[in-house]
Design a protein around this motif. Structure first.
Motif, mmCIF file in Angstrom:
data_model
loop_
_atom_site.group_PDB
_atom_site.id
_atom_site.type_symbol
_atom_site.label_atom_id
_atom_site.label_comp_id
_atom_site.label_asym_id
_atom_site.label_seq_id
_atom_site.Cartn_x
_atom_site.Cartn_y
_atom_site.Cartn_z
ATOM 1 N N GLU A 72 -15.045 14.963 -27.865
ATOM 2 C CA GLU A 72 -14.030 15.342 -28.855
ATOM 3 C C GLU A 72 -14.046 16.837 -29.157
ATOM 4 O O GLU A 72 -13.256 17.318 -29.950
ATOM 5 N N LEU B 264 -11.794 14.344 -21.740
ATOM 6 C CA LEU B 264 -11.497 13.392 -22.813
ATOM 7 C C LEU B 264 -12.750 12.659 -23.263
ATOM 8 O O LEU B 264 -12.740 11.972 -24.276
ATOM 9 N N ARG C 3 -7.595 16.526 -29.891
ATOM 10 C CA ARG C 3 -6.256 16.065 -30.264
ATOM 11 C C ARG C 3 -6.099 14.553 -30.087
ATOM 12 O O ARG C 3 -5.133 13.973 -30.547
ATOM 13 N N MET C 4 -7.047 13.954 -29.362
ATOM 14 C CA MET C 4 -7.005 12.513 -29.120
ATOM 15 C C MET C 4 -8.360 11.896 -29.481
ATOM 16 O O MET C 4 -8.970 11.194 -28.675
ATOM 17 N N LEU D 161 -8.306 18.763 -25.182
ATOM 18 C CA LEU D 161 -7.531 17.536 -25.262
ATOM 19 C C LEU D 161 -8.225 16.491 -26.141
ATOM 20 O O LEU D 161 -7.567 15.765 -26.877
ATOM 21 N N GLY D 162 -9.557 16.454 -26.074
ATOM 22 C CA GLY D 162 -10.325 15.472 -26.839
ATOM 23 C C GLY D 162 -10.184 15.613 -28.341
ATOM 24 O O GLY D 162 -10.142 14.617 -29.063
ATOM 25 N N TRP E 67 -9.130 9.458 -31.284
ATOM 26 C CA TRP E 67 -9.116 7.999 -31.211
ATOM 27 C C TRP E 67 -9.523 7.500 -29.825
ATOM 28 O O TRP E 67 -10.005 6.379 -29.676
ATOM 29 N N LEU E 68 -9.368 8.328 -28.800
ATOM 30 C CA LEU E 68 -9.761 7.964 -27.449
ATOM 31 C C LEU E 68 -11.082 8.632 -27.044
ATOM 32 O O LEU E 68 -11.949 7.986 -26.451
ATOM 33 N N SER E 69 -11.243 9.896 -27.399
ATOM 34 C CA SER E 69 -12.421 10.637 -26.939
ATOM 35 C C SER E 69 -13.719 10.171 -27.605
ATOM 36 O O SER E 69 -14.759 10.134 -26.958
#
Length: 177
Positions: A45, A42, A52-53, A49-50, A55-57
């Motif tokens: 990006e 994560l 798809r997320m 998974l990164g 905003w967090l990665s």
């Protein structure tokens, strides 16, 4: 390793843990194991998974960089300790335990493909295991097949009950019990 390799290896580790009696063999546990095997990435990006997320990665990548804090063995060990002390041994024999096994498998796999800060915060040196393989290379796939073969053999032996009694129980793991 690339995301697909992490996912396959993480689920194989979860299946081996189920064969050893550490985890129940169920869809939620195997899904959690797969997610755990992707979670350390994560911090970029460009990961499965990164991306798809984002905003967090993206902020995580800016704060800590790739293969640093999120790839520390301290993360799954501390989480496992907290989980066992809050929910008891049953907490580790659930989807949370599967997530931690997947997370741990990711770190070990990355130590074979370039290394990571596995001993952070004790050390900021990259720790790498031999044999070293470049991410996405043919050698990575050879290592993946070798790991899957070993996990399959361990699972087979566990299912035949050839291991000495109690050898693979949580109470014999020094950092969890």
């Amino acid at each position: 390793m690339i995301g697909r390799s992490h996912l396959v290896l993480g689920i194989a580790c979860g299946l081996t843990a189920a064969a050893a009696g550490w985890l129940p063999l169920s869809w939620p546990v195997m899904i959690a194991t797969g997610l755990g095997s992707l979670a350390p990435d994560l911090d970029t990006e460009r990961s499965m998974l990164g991306c798809r997320m984002v905003w967090l990665s993206r902020p995580l990548s800016r704060m800590v960089g790739h293969r640093t804090v999120t790839h520390s063995l301290a993360v799954p060990l501390a989480a496992g300790w907290a989980l066992e002390h809050s929910l008891g041994p049953a907490g580790l024999q659930s989807a949370w335990g599967g997530f931690l096994i997947g997370y741990f498998s990711h770190i070990l796999a990355d130590m074979m493909t370039g290394g990571c800060w596995a001993l952070y915060p004790l050390s900021r040196n990259r720790l790498s295991l031999w044999p070293h393989a470049k991410t996405g290379s043919f050698r990575e796939y050879v290592l993946l097949v070798a790991c899957l073969f070993c996990l399959g053999w361990i699972s087979y032996r566990c299912l035949l009950h050839d291991w000495p009694p109690g050898m693979l129980k949580f109470s014999h793991m020094p950092l969890i019990a």
